[in-house]
Write an enzyme that holds these catalytic residues in place. Structure first.
Site, PDB file in Angstrom:
ATOM      1  CB  CYS A 195      -1.250   7.306   0.946  1.00 41.07           C
ATOM      2  SG  CYS A 195      -2.580   6.305   1.643  1.00 41.07           S
TER       3      CYS A 195
ATOM      4  CD  GLU B 173      -2.955  -1.062   0.136  1.00 40.93           C
ATOM      5  OE1 GLU B 173      -3.112   0.049  -0.432  1.00 40.93           O
ATOM      6  OE2 GLU B 173      -3.608  -2.068  -0.158  1.00 40.93           O
TER       7      GLU B 173
END
Length: 580
Positions: free
Chosen positions: A347, A312
């Protein structure tokens, strides 16, 4: 007690310190110089001298000169970081050195967890449910402690901590408890005529012993969310929280040991040395959240053992804004996704905006107005924004702001305070595409706006870069929405909002290309840590000689008819009247 000894700590790397000390006769408790050094200390790879006053017994001499592993969370055990005063005795320091000399036995750790897994303990529904219920109880019992740790690490407002960390973790846990019985049930599937009579199913089985390496920006959610999936799937788990969020890391280690089964679920604190030791081991899966640079290191280590990985990562998330939008709502949602998300240290935050030259002034005015409404006339005084995580990242962001190509492009904000590690919401207009701020993921409260002649040109700008984790579009134009979904490749897409897709448990969350691989959330988390085992059941009835030698033309005709699945052809083959 003599406390005036100044100890020089030279930071050799993110996880190693060289320590030397000598006692002097004094009675002072601490110095402002020591306090200032501690406040400004950065846990980066650079060398940083840290003069710290140590309390030593009168006349005592202490000299620690060996290179020792000394993560920040362990330093906190011996110095009170909250009020910047020293409180360690000579015996404390000696005990610290002895403790830190003990190397992490990562191989032994994995061996113990594998032995536990092989007993079948973690596979039982009862064990999985018990652990998930313990996590839910922990979240209720320790909510204040969790918020305090997040505030200590990132100055996160309680409102943001609850929404983005605690409530999302609770939701994941609640969903797993509700759906687990259904998730673990074998999935019945159809079988072809060639295998009849038969039945088949897909059985979800745990992978084994898995490693979760978390990150610092959402240190609680991004640690426990994948752990919940791993436990629900029936695995033994090792969690390695980020040392850059030491208060949360320490709390996770304490709480998971207290609430969960430590025979199957462990937390390993530390930094580079500990992570490296863990990555040397053979795992059944590694789940990593963080930067692409470290993601490559994780993937390289995993390849040695053919270990599957979920990465991720992140990227430069674009947000395209059309001129037909509700301007106030659009501005508020962009601000919520950028500055309301850990000051842009997320993110999924918008990394840059694209709009037309004609519409840019209106968008900028709306952003400026709503920013003032959210954070006041002086955002540096607002208590509703997180600070930058440490001096290293503050310096990195300052470098992006100070580049000659972009410094004069600031149109909103630009204020910063190194001592407070705060940077005001800052907007840039038409920065060069080859500037530093457009070449790397910003991960902070800076937002460039690029202008184009028409919005179709925005597609080319986005597609010329690496695939982002998320792409955003604000428009009422149906054709533009359709084109955006079809032509932009990204981990996820949100139309007319930001970040909310991560709250939808029925959607997978993950990247593509350089923004990551694999996905999780909801059942996707369960699937991420499960092996889908194919099972075919047959009886001893329905035996046919056509699959066995000697092979004949008649057998081949019948086999072709069966594979073709046409009943009429099968009948003709059986009575020897096939056209072949």
């Amino acid at each position: 007690m003599v406390t005036g000894a100044m100890t020089s700590l030279k930071l050799l790397s993110i996880h190693q310190l060289h320590i030397s000390a000598a006692a002097v006769h004094s009675t002072s408790t601490s110095t402002s110089r020591g306090k200032q050094a501690l406040r400004k200390s950065s846990w980066s790879d650079k060398e940083v001298p840290l003069p710290i006053p140590l309390p030593l017994a009168a006349g005592a001499q202490l000299k620690l000169t060996r290179l020792v592993s000394f993560p920040r969370h362990q330093i906190q055990r011996f110095w009170n970081w909250s009020n910047w005063s020293a409180s360690a005795s000579v015996s404390d320091l000696i005990m610290a050195e002895e403790e830190l000399e003990k190397k992490l036995d990562a191989g032994g750790l994995v061996k113990d967890l594998r032995e536990c897994f092989n007993t079948g303990k973690t596979k039982s529904l009862e064990w999985r449910v018990a652990q998930l219920k313990s996590i839910a109880k922990m979240l209720d019992d320790k909510e204040k402690d969790i918020m305090a740790a997040l505030y200590q690490d990132l100055s996160k407002p309680q409102h943001e901590s609850f929404i983005s960390e605690i409530s999302l973790t609770k939701a994941s846990c609640k969903l797993a408890l509700k759906e687990l019985k259904r998730w673990i049930m074998p999935e019945k599937v159809k079988t072809p005529m060639t295998t009849m009579p038969s039945s088949a199913e897909i059985v979800s089985e745990p992978l084994g012993v898995v490693l979760v390496i978390s990150t610092w920006n959402y240190p609680f959610l991004l640690s426990l969310d994948p752990v919940i999936g791993a436990i629900a799937a029936g695995n033994a788990v090792v969690l390695k929280p980020s040392e850059i969020a030491p208060a949360t890391s320490s709390l996770l280690a304490k709480l998971l040991e207290e609430y969960l089964d430590s025979a199957a679920i462990r937390v390993i604190e530390g930094a580079v040395a500990e992570t490296s030791a863990l990555l040397e081991q053979k795992w059944d899966k590694i789940f990593y959240t963080g930067s692409g640079r470290v993601g490559r290191i994780v993937m390289t280590a995993a390849a040695k053992h053919l270990t599957p990985v979920i990465l991720e990562l992140g990227g430069k998330n674009p947000a395209v804004v059309d001129s037909d939008v509700n301007l106030q709502v659009t501005a508020r949602r962009i601000i919520a996704g950028k500055w309301g998300c850990n000051s842009g240290q997320a993110c999924i935050s918008p990394d840059y905006l694209i709009t037309t030259k004609a519409f840019a002034p209106k968008l900028i005015d709306a952003l400026r107005s709503e920013l003032e409404g959210f954070f006041g006339g002086d955002p540096m005084e607002s208590n509703d924004m997180s600070h930058i995580v440490n001096l290293h990242h503050f310096t990195r962001l300052s470098k992006l702001m100070d580049e000659d190509k972009v410094y004069d492009k600031i149109i909103v904000g630009g204020q910063r305070n190194e001592n407070q590690l705060k940077i005001a919401p800052t907007i840039f207009l038409d920065v060069p595409e080859d500037s530093l701020i457009m070449e790397e993921e910003i991960f902070g409260p800076l937002l460039p706006i690029l202008t184009v002649k028409n919005l179709e040109d925005a597609f080319a700008v986005i597609n010329s870069r690496a695939k982002p984790l998320t792409a955003y579009l604000f428009t009422n134009n149906k054709e533009l929405k359709k084109d955006f979904v079809n032509k932009i490749s990204s981990g996820g897409i949100v139309i007319n909002d930001t970040i909310l897709h991560v709250t939808v448990s029925t959607l997978p969350f993950g990247g593509v290309g350089e923004s990551g691989m694999g996905s999780y959330h909801g059942k996707f988390s369960f699937d991420a840590f499960s092996h889908k085992k194919a099972v075919l059941y047959r009886s001893f009835k329905g035996e046919s000689s056509m699959r066995y030698p000697p092979y004949t033309p008649e057998k081949l005709r019948l086999l072709k008819a069966l594979i073709g699945g046409n009943i009429f052809s099968i009948i003709l083959a059986l009575i020897g009247r096939s056209k072949d």
